[in-house]
Design a protein around this motif. Structure first.
Motif, PDB file in Angstrom:
ATOM      1  N   UNK A  88      36.847  22.207 -15.346  1.00  0.00           N
ATOM      2  CA  UNK A  88      37.835  22.917 -16.170  1.00  0.00           C
ATOM      3  C   UNK A  88      38.651  23.912 -15.352  1.00  0.00           C
ATOM      4  N   UNK A  89      38.007  24.546 -14.374  1.00  0.00           N
ATOM      5  CA  UNK A  89      38.690  25.570 -13.570  1.00  0.00           C
ATOM      6  C   UNK A  89      39.574  24.938 -12.496  1.00  0.00           C
ATOM      7  N   UNK A  90      39.062  23.943 -11.788  1.00  0.00           N
ATOM      8  CA  UNK A  90      39.755  23.412 -10.604  1.00  0.00           C
ATOM      9  C   UNK A  90      40.546  22.131 -10.855  1.00  0.00           C
ATOM     10  N   UNK A  91      40.233  21.454 -11.935  1.00  0.00           N
ATOM     11  CA  UNK A  91      40.977  20.254 -12.343  1.00  0.00           C
ATOM     12  C   UNK A  91      41.184  19.255 -11.192  1.00  0.00           C
ATOM     13  N   UNK A  92      40.101  18.862 -10.528  1.00  0.00           N
ATOM     14  CA  UNK A  92      40.253  17.881  -9.435  1.00  0.00           C
ATOM     15  C   UNK A  92      40.524  16.483  -9.977  1.00  0.00           C
ATOM     16  N   UNK A  93      41.250  15.725  -9.208  1.00  0.00           N
ATOM     17  CA  UNK A  93      41.396  14.294  -9.469  1.00  0.00           C
ATOM     18  C   UNK A  93      40.866  13.570  -8.237  1.00  0.00           C
ATOM     19  N   UNK A  94      40.120  12.516  -8.476  1.00  0.00           N
ATOM     20  CA  UNK A  94      39.415  11.863  -7.393  1.00  0.00           C
ATOM     21  C   UNK A  94      40.039  10.521  -7.023  1.00  0.00           C
ATOM     22  N   UNK A  95      40.117  10.289  -5.720  1.00  0.00           N
ATOM     23  CA  UNK A  95      40.515   8.973  -5.221  1.00  0.00           C
ATOM     24  C   UNK A  95      39.328   8.022  -5.230  1.00  0.00           C
ATOM     25  N   UNK A  96      38.124   8.572  -5.078  1.00  0.00           N
ATOM     26  CA  UNK A  96      36.912   7.750  -5.071  1.00  0.00           C
ATOM     27  C   UNK A  96      35.726   8.583  -5.530  1.00  0.00           C
ATOM     28  N   UNK A  97      34.797   7.931  -6.214  1.00  0.00           N
ATOM     29  CA  UNK A  97      33.556   8.539  -6.696  1.00  0.00           C
ATOM     30  C   UNK A  97      32.394   7.790  -6.052  1.00  0.00           C
TER      31      UNK A  97
END
Length: 199
Positions: free
Chosen positions: A83-92
């Motif tokens: 919620x704070x950093x709102x990362x979006x990932x290219x890979x998990x």
């Protein structure tokens, strides 16, 4: 293109059919991770459980109450971090490899707080350790794309988290030293020479 296989039970990697060391195995054999840096078997199981649940969160899969028993605080901390950093990932849980070394990065980041970047994010329970920086440097080394940021996210039972940036140039040198030692070890005990060079 290298073919990477992973045995989760044995925690063993194969690259193009050949057994190779993982990033953490190479660091441990080089003496950068000591026996005291590892946690109890119960803690290891909770770590696996936490990784499975956070992966389901990021893949937007259903999570039952039973799945988070024993790690409720850490899961709450991860949701707070999102919620704070709102990362979006290219890979998990990205499987990474070069000739003679392999690993699985928890997350490859492509966006952070709305701005594009490339980063490696490692999830941890427990306290910070110096070798965590060597580990993220190893994953950055194995990534095909240039990595500009590295972090370790420590998730706590009380629902809080600590985000540790890794920026020391020495992290990469320590990891490369571990690779050098690993390849020398393999040369001594193997006639194949498969670890002699990087792909």
């Amino acid at each position: 293109m290298l073919t990477v296989e992973f045995d989760p039970v044995a925690h063993a990697y194969r690259v193009d059919g050949q057994p190779v060391a993982s990033v953490t195995q190479a660091l441990a054999r080089a003496g950068y991770i000591t026996a005291g840096d590892f946690y109890t078997e119960a803690g290891r199981r909770l770590g696996i459980q936490l990784h499975e649940v956070t992966e389901r969160i990021d893949r937007r899969l259903r999570i039952s109450d039973a799945m988070i028993v024993g790690i409720e605080g850490e899961v709450a901390a991860y949701r707070r971090f999102l919620n704070v950093n709102k990362p979006r990932y290219a890979a998990i849980e990205a499987m990474l490899a070069k000739r003679g070394i392999a690993g699985r990065a928890d997350r490859i980041v492509r966006q952070w707080q709305g701005r594009p970047l490339t980063g490696v994010l490692e999830l941890k329970r427990g306290s910070c350790a110096e070798w965590h920086g060597y580990q993220t440097a190893g994953y950055a080394f194995l990534c095909e794309q240039p990595i500009t940021h590295r972090w370790c996210l420590h998730l706590r039972p009380d629902g809080t988290y600590r985000l540790m940036p890794h920026s020391s140039p020495m992290d990469r040198y320590k990891f490369l030293d571990a690779i050098y030692q690993e390849r020398n070890r393999v040369r001594i005990f193997s006639r194949t020479g498969v670890f002699a060079t990087n792909a």
